[in-house]
Every structure is written in structure tokens, then in C-alpha cells.
Design an enzyme around this catalytic site. Structure first.
Site, PDB file in Angstrom:
ATOM      1  N   ARG A 258      62.515 -88.495 -19.600  1.00 56.82           N
ATOM      2  CA  ARG A 258      62.752 -89.729 -18.838  1.00 56.82           C
ATOM      3  C   ARG A 258      62.845 -90.899 -19.819  1.00 56.82           C
ATOM      4  O   ARG A 258      63.618 -91.825 -19.638  1.00 56.82           O
ATOM      5  CB  ARG A 258      61.641 -89.973 -17.811  1.00 56.82           C
ATOM      6  CG  ARG A 258      61.833 -91.308 -17.099  1.00 56.82           C
ATOM      7  CD  ARG A 258      60.922 -91.629 -15.928  1.00 56.82           C
ATOM      8  NE  ARG A 258      59.751 -90.847 -15.746  1.00 56.82           N
ATOM      9  CZ  ARG A 258      58.607 -91.025 -16.441  1.00 56.82           C
ATOM     10  NH1 ARG A 258      58.522 -91.957 -17.363  1.00 56.82           N
ATOM     11  NH2 ARG A 258      57.567 -90.257 -16.210  1.00 56.82           N
TER      12      ARG A 258
ATOM     13  N   TYR B 245      82.297-105.800  -7.069  1.00 51.82           N
ATOM     14  CA  TYR B 245      82.262-104.503  -6.382  1.00 51.82           C
ATOM     15  C   TYR B 245      81.335-104.614  -5.162  1.00 51.82           C
ATOM     16  O   TYR B 245      80.255-105.209  -5.254  1.00 51.82           O
ATOM     17  CB  TYR B 245      81.781-103.436  -7.372  1.00 51.82           C
ATOM     18  CG  TYR B 245      81.376-102.147  -6.721  1.00 51.82           C
ATOM     19  CD1 TYR B 245      82.236-101.473  -5.847  1.00 51.82           C
ATOM     20  CD2 TYR B 245      80.126-101.583  -6.955  1.00 51.82           C
ATOM     21  CE1 TYR B 245      81.853-100.295  -5.224  1.00 51.82           C
ATOM     22  CE2 TYR B 245      79.740-100.395  -6.347  1.00 51.82           C
ATOM     23  CZ  TYR B 245      80.611 -99.760  -5.478  1.00 51.82           C
ATOM     24  OH  TYR B 245      80.221 -98.596  -4.865  1.00 51.82           O
TER      25      TYR B 245
ATOM     26  N   ASP C  23      80.105-107.530 -16.353  1.00 53.72           N
ATOM     27  CA  ASP C  23      80.439-106.168 -15.939  1.00 53.72           C
ATOM     28  C   ASP C  23      81.862-105.896 -16.432  1.00 53.72           C
ATOM     29  O   ASP C  23      82.832-106.444 -15.915  1.00 53.72           O
ATOM     30  CB  ASP C  23      80.342-106.062 -14.409  1.00 53.72           C
ATOM     31  CG  ASP C  23      80.607-104.641 -13.911  1.00 53.72           C
ATOM     32  OD1 ASP C  23      81.290-103.874 -14.611  1.00 53.72           O
ATOM     33  OD2 ASP C  23      80.138-104.306 -12.806  1.00 53.72           O
TER      34      ASP C  23
ATOM     35  N   LYS D 297      83.373 -94.602 -14.496  1.00 52.61           N
ATOM     36  CA  LYS D 297      84.801 -94.969 -14.445  1.00 52.61           C
ATOM     37  C   LYS D 297      85.514 -94.615 -15.756  1.00 52.61           C
ATOM     38  O   LYS D 297      85.463 -93.485 -16.185  1.00 52.61           O
ATOM     39  CB  LYS D 297      84.935 -96.455 -14.109  1.00 52.61           C
ATOM     40  CG  LYS D 297      83.986 -96.942 -13.024  1.00 52.61           C
ATOM     41  CD  LYS D 297      84.170 -96.229 -11.700  1.00 52.61           C
ATOM     42  CE  LYS D 297      83.126 -96.727 -10.699  1.00 52.61           C
ATOM     43  NZ  LYS D 297      82.956 -95.846  -9.567  1.00 52.61           N
TER      44      LYS D 297
HETATM   45  O1  P1T Z   1      79.032 -96.325  -8.951  1.00 54.78           O
HETATM   46  P1  P1T Z   1      78.188 -96.833 -10.057  1.00 54.78           P
HETATM   47  O2  P1T Z   1      78.258 -95.993 -11.300  1.00 54.78           O
HETATM   48  O3  P1T Z   1      76.785 -97.115  -9.635  1.00 54.78           O
HETATM   49  O4  P1T Z   1      78.821 -98.237 -10.528  1.00 54.78           O
HETATM   50  C1  P1T Z   1      78.925 -99.316  -9.680  1.00 54.78           C
HETATM   51  C2  P1T Z   1      80.032-100.237 -10.101  1.00 54.78           C
HETATM   52  C3  P1T Z   1      79.751-101.292 -10.944  1.00 54.78           C
HETATM   53  N1  P1T Z   1      80.690-102.166 -11.348  1.00 54.78           N
HETATM   54  C4  P1T Z   1      81.959-102.037 -10.939  1.00 54.78           C
HETATM   55  C5  P1T Z   1      82.979-103.034 -11.385  1.00 54.78           C
HETATM   56  C6  P1T Z   1      82.334-100.986 -10.104  1.00 54.78           C
HETATM   57  O5  P1T Z   1      83.599-100.895  -9.719  1.00 54.78           O
HETATM   58  C7  P1T Z   1      81.350-100.055  -9.664  1.00 54.78           C
HETATM   59  C8  P1T Z   1      81.663 -98.928  -8.747  1.00 54.78           C
HETATM   60  N2  P1T Z   1      82.892 -99.034  -8.089  1.00 54.78           N
HETATM   61  C9  P1T Z   1      83.410 -98.123  -7.225  1.00 54.78           C
HETATM   62  C10 P1T Z   1      82.785 -97.004  -6.850  1.00 54.78           C
HETATM   63  C11 P1T Z   1      84.722 -98.475  -6.659  1.00 54.78           C
HETATM   64  O6  P1T Z   1      85.401 -97.609  -6.079  1.00 54.78           O
HETATM   65  O7  P1T Z   1      85.130 -99.636  -6.796  1.00 54.78           O
END
Ligand code: P1T
Length: 362
Positions: free
Chosen positions: A25, A77, A148, A173
Site C-alpha cells: 500500500r 469532467y 489536470d 486515458k
Molecule cells: O476515471 P478516472 O481515472 O478517475 O479519471 C477521472 C478524470 C479526470 N480528469 C479528466 C479530464 C477526465 O476526463 C477524467 C475521466 N473522464 C472520463 C471518464 C470521460 O469519459 O470523460
């Protein structure tokens, strides 16, 4: 290749005297390898890998003193918006503003927030905020800047080089790039921020599995060529959409028509693979269009080698209240594309087929 250290714990020499690793962890050698790689990609001293993008943001929010003011871009998002407005709204005070407007930014900075949170380009409207100018202003007001950078990946944009204090990515992503891992990370050269957030991670627990870290490491090997391919195809598709009679308007930072095209050119070395467009019609036409595409997979998420398509109002941004969605521009005829690396002519043929199917329902 780096091994997958598929272990939760590590043998110690004597009680409390470990050989560098204690418990997974806290740390794991495969994850450390990924963190070293990610820090280098964003020109940061430190990187921390977390279980998801949102868990990384949660740790950062927990690291702020209770009652902090947080300024956040008004188009982020949907999950980020939900996290800030329904989970952290009792702990901190959030002020959502249009961060492409420097006057609004300055007015918000005067309120002495702890941090300004930028997503640039934004999800889904692809608004571009001037990171360098905002970072300069924020320094004057002693406000930390967190960006971000998920949509650009470290290949096309490096916010720390532009003056930001912290960069966040959803590893889910572009960085991983193959739609088979959920993960997040933050990079910073600020030791005190890193220490606070990594201590919180150890205390709260949102870490990534060694196998997922290994997959992300493998994905990063092709980040450069993937990003080039995403952008080349996205530019061609955005121009094709712009000239299409069934399209109302197209948003892509690489198009001259994009309102912040000049800033995008200044701070990004490419424009990425995300496109949003308004088709002519309403919810009925949008749904039909999304049902008719075949090569574009109808799914949430983005940044993988396979092209995805989605309806922000119903899918990724459903947790943003309708009124706010409409103010930002997330209308029922808005479609978001994550352009993959398939043959671009096949992708265009796929979209063209879906447009033709709309004519049939009239
Ligand atoms: O899904 P996660 O790994 O927790 O990340 C969240 C996140 C953070 N910042 C941005 C700019 C994002 O687009 C996302 C997640 N976005 C999607 C799942 C989407 O389809 O837009």
C-alpha cells in the site's frame, strides 16, 4: 522489462529494518518504476501513482486545510464536478469560474483561495486556459496552481514548465492508452505537497496494483507515436466535420476557428485527439447518430487507441445539473469524439454513414 512485483509485503532483515520496501500500500517496486518515469515526463521531482484520477484529486483535496477556498474551472469532467460539489463541499468552499477569462481569474484569486484548479483543454468543451498567465497571477496572490493535463498528456503539454505547482492525470486515458487500466497520478517538484499527498495515500489507501502499473509502463513506450497519430487523425476529422452540412459547429483546439487557438498554439506542442461538435438536430438525432456508428465505440472514457464516441449530457456529464450544463454549452446535440489510431478514412466513412442515417428519419 521491469518485473511485476506481485507482492503485498516484503521480508525484513530485523523488526522495523526493511530493505527499501515494507508493504505494497505504501510502496511497490513496479509502481516506483512508473513514478520515476512519470516524474521525468512532466519534468517533476516527484510523482505519485494512485488508484484512479479521481482518487488522486481526492488526496489533493484532503491535503488542503479544512475550510480552504478552491477556485475551479466551470467546465471540468463531470466526475470531478461531482467529487468537488458532493464529497468535498462540506470540507472546502468551491468557486467555479470561467478560467479562460483572466479578469474572472484575477477577481477569484483576490479572494485568497488555497488553490486554483484548471483543466485545460476542458472536458468536454475543449476550452483552453492560459496556464502561464494564470500561474504568474497566482504567484502574486500566493495561490497554488493545479492542472489536470489528462487531455493533452505530457507529450503535448507540460504545465509545470509553464509555472503550475501540481499536475494531475487520469492514467486511464492517453498515458496508458489502451483502455485496459484505471489509474491516476500527480507530479510536482514541491516536496511539501508531495509529502503531504503521499502520506495521505498511505493512510487512506488508494494505490494501484503492480500489474496495472506495469501495463501503464508498457503503454508509455508508445505515448509519442500514439499522440502524433491521434492528433493527425483528429485534425483531418475536425476539418471534415467543419465542412459537413449536417454539423452546426466543431470544437477542436487545432482549428483556426477555436476561440483560444492562439493560446493553444503557444502552450501546447500539439492539439490532441479530442473533438466535440454540435450536430444539426436535437436529442433524437444525437441518439440515432450514436446508435448508427460502428467503428467508433459508444462508450465513456477517452485516450485509447480505439476510437470512442459519447453523449456528454447523458453520459460523462450527467452529474452536472442541467441548468449548469446548458450554461457551459453541453446541449443535447453535443457529441464528443476520442479519435483513435485506426485508418482515418474508415473513421470518416463511419461518421458519414451515421450522418446519412439521420436523413432517413426526417
Ligand atoms: O476515471 P478516472 O481515472 O478517475 O479519471 C477521472 C478524470 C479526470 N480528469 C479528466 C479530464 C477526465 O476526463 C477524467 C475521466 N473522464 C472520463 C471518464 C470521460 O469519459 O470523460
Amino acid at each position: 522489462m521491469p518485473p511485476i512485483f506481485q507482492t503485498s509485503t516484503y521480508v525484513q532483515k530485523s523488526p522495523g529494518k526493511h530493505l527499501g520496501y515494507e508493504y505494497s500500500r505504501s510502496h511497490n517496486p513496479t509502481r516506483t518504476r512508473l513514478e520515476t518515469n512519470l516524474a521525468a515526463l512532466e519534468n517533476a521531482k516527484y510523482a505519485l501513482v494512485t488508484a484512479s484520477g479521481l482518487s488522486c484529486m481526492s488526496l489533493i483535496m484532503h491535503s488542503l486545510p479544512k475550510g480552504s477556498k478552491v477556485v475551479c474551472g466551470d467546465d471540468v469532467y463531470g466526475g470531478t464536478y461531482r467529487l468537488f460539489t458532493t464529497v468535498f463541499n462540506d470540507l472546502h468552499e468551491f468557486n467555479f469560474i470561467n478560467t479562460t477569462d483572466l479578469k474572472s481569474v484575477e477577481a477569484a484569486l483576490k479572494e485568497k483561495p488555497a488553490v486554483i484548479w484548471l483543466e485545460t483543454p476542458t472536458n468536454p468543451m475543449l476550452k483552453v486556459s492560459d496556464i502561464q498567465k494564470i500561474a504568474q497571477m497566482a504567484k502574486r496572490y500566493k495561490v497554488k496552481v493545479c492542472v489536470d493535463n489528462t487531455f493533452m498528456s505530457p507529450y503535448f503539454q507540460n504545465p509545470l514548465n509553464l509555472g503550475a505547482d501540481v499536475v494531475v492525470h487520469s492514467l486511464t486515458k492517453y498515458i496508458n492508452g489502451h483502455s485496459d487500466v484505471v489509474g491516476g497520478c500527480m507530479m510536482t517538484s514541491n516536496k511539501s505537497i508531495y509529502n503531504k499527498v503521499s502520506t495521505l495515500q498511505n493512510s487512506m489507501g488508494p494505490t494501484q496494483s503492480p500489474f496495472d502499473s506495469w501495463l501503464v509502463l508498457r503503454g508509455i513506450k508508445t505515448l509519442a507515436i500514439r499522440m502524433e497519430a491521434h492528433q493527425k487523425a483528429a485534425l483531418k476529422i475536425s476539418k471534415w466535420l467543419e465542412s459537413h452540412p449536417q454539423v452546426e459547429s466543431v470544437i477542436y483546439p487545432g482549428l483556426k476557428s477555436h476561440p483560444q487557438h492562439r493560446i493553444a498554439k503557444k502552450q501546447m506542442s500539439g492539439f490532441g485527439g479530442m473533438i466535440t461538435f454540435f450536430l444539426k438536430g436535437g436529442l433524437r438525432e444525437s441518439k440515432r447518430f450514436l446508435e448508427q456508428v460502428d467503428l467508433f465505440a459508444l462508450a465513456e472514457s477517452l485516450g485509447g487507441v480505439e476510437s470512442l464516441i459519447e453523449h456528454p449530457a447523458i453520459m460523462t456529464h450527467a452529474s452536472v445539473p442541467k441548468k449548469i450544463r446548458e450554461e457551459i454549452g453541453i446541449q443535447d446535440n453535443l457529441i464528443r469524439l476520442s479519435v483513435g489510431i485506426e485508418n482515418v478514412n474508415d473513421l470518416i466513412t463511419d461518421l458519414d454513414f451515421a450522418f446519412k442515417s439521420l436523413k432517413k428519419i426526417k
